[in-house]
Design an enzyme around this catalytic site. Structure first.
Site, PDB file in Angstrom:
ATOM      1  N   GLU A   1      -8.149 -12.489   4.547  1.00 51.79           N
ATOM      2  CA  GLU A   1      -8.886 -11.279   4.191  1.00 51.79           C
ATOM      3  C   GLU A   1     -10.157 -11.558   3.404  1.00 51.79           C
ATOM      4  OE1 GLU A   1      -5.766  -8.066   2.997  1.00 51.79           O
ATOM      5  OE2 GLU A   1      -4.989  -9.977   2.259  1.00 51.79           O
TER       6      GLU A   1
ATOM      7  N   ASP B   1     -10.663  -5.702   5.005  1.00 52.55           N
ATOM      8  CA  ASP B   1     -11.036  -6.442   3.807  1.00 52.55           C
ATOM      9  C   ASP B   1     -11.975  -7.595   4.130  1.00 52.55           C
ATOM     10  OD1 ASP B   1      -9.587  -4.782   2.188  1.00 52.55           O
ATOM     11  OD2 ASP B   1      -7.850  -6.089   2.027  1.00 52.55           O
TER      12      ASP B   1
ATOM     13  N   HIS C   1       0.805  -1.222   0.000  1.00 53.30           N
ATOM     14  CA  HIS C   1       0.000   0.000   0.000  1.00 53.30           C
ATOM     15  C   HIS C   1       0.841   1.276   0.000  1.00 53.30           C
ATOM     16  CE1 HIS C   1      -3.730  -2.158   0.292  1.00 53.30           C
ATOM     17  NE2 HIS C   1      -3.335  -2.790   1.377  1.00 53.30           N
TER      18      HIS C   1
END
Length: 267
Positions: free
Chosen positions: A158, A184, A53
């Site tokens: 996730e 998520d 990220h």
């Protein structure tokens, strides 16, 4: 084998084995090695550089990892893709483990073991002397065994599919920990942002039960703003807590100080 094990230590693994709670900081903002000393000074046990990220280079990531090694902070890297061009390079570059996103099945978990662990457990290739053991040379058989023990494979849960397969995933030989990505997972379960929903608690309960049966560990992710839920899941049996990012810590401290000054009365 005692020689290499004397210089090759994963402090996070040692604390988990002792049943202690591990506090982790995520690195997304910092581009320099000082962040490792900041993490140590603040009392963290480990940090992970989040390549999934942000735009940090592998080189910058590995410099941070090597710096963390030297001061007893276990460096992990969350890779942006579960491929050898990321996983093998960050491990050779100084990471003591990887966090692999979006693992959905035992077969996918086994594929991660192949990349992360040396033979006979996996198929990781030799990269020569590494920073993890001070660039010293040791017999290859001893090095492989010691590195497999010291290197953490953390798979992220996730998705709904991963939750359905959690028992098989965490039981996979070579997988060390399961990190639940609450954001998520909630989205996958149709409860986006509803961290108090029973589905999330039930998911943690199932993961913790499966990990306990396999002699493995569960980590709490995505709940940095919810001290109450982090506490609840640790008391249920989770032992690794992702506490937040360097960016969020900076924003929070800045906002607090700016608010204080603007609230000072002028008399």
């Amino acid at each position: 084998m005692s020689d290499i094990r004397a210089v090759l230590r994963n402090h996070m693994k040692e604390k988990l084995a002792a049943g202690q709670v591990v506090a982790s900081m995520t690195v997304r903002l910092s581009r320099s090695i000082e962040i490792a000393q900041i993490a140590a000074g603040a009392g963290f046990d480990t940090l992970y550089v989040d390549l999934e990220h942000n735009t940090l280079s592998i080189d910058t990531c590995c410099q941070i990892c090597i710096s963390a090694q030297q001061i007893g902070i276990t460096p992990l890297v969350r890779v942006p893709a579960n491929t050898p061009d990321y996983i093998c390079r960050v491990l050779d570059g100084g990471a003591m483990g990887v966090i692999t996103p979006h693992v959905r099945s035992a077969a996918e978990a086994r594929a991660m073991v192949e990349l992360v662990k040396f033979p006979p457990l996996g198929q990781r290739s030799a990269g020569g002397p590494l920073s993890q053991y001070g660039y010293r040379s040791f017999p290859m058989k001893e090095t492989y065994a010691a590195m497999n023990d010291a290197t953490s494979l953390v798979v992220m849960l996730e998705t709904a599919a991963a939750l359905e397969n959690v028992e098989a995933i965490i039981a996979t030989e070579g997988v060390d920990m399961l990190l639940v990505g609450s954001n998520d997972l909630c989205a996958e379960l149709g409860i986006t942002g509803q961290y108090d929903h029973p589905k999330l608690r039930d998911a943690f309960a199932r993961c913790i039960q499966a990990a306990s049966k396999a002699g493995k560990h569960v980590g709490v992710g995505g709940l940095a703003s919810r001290d109450d839920l982090m506490t609840q899941f640790v008391r249920m049996g989770a032992r690794y807590v992702s506490t937040g990012t360097d960016l969020s810590f900076l924003i929070g401290a800045c906002a607090q100080r700016a608010s204080f000054v603007k609230g000072i009365g002028l008399g």
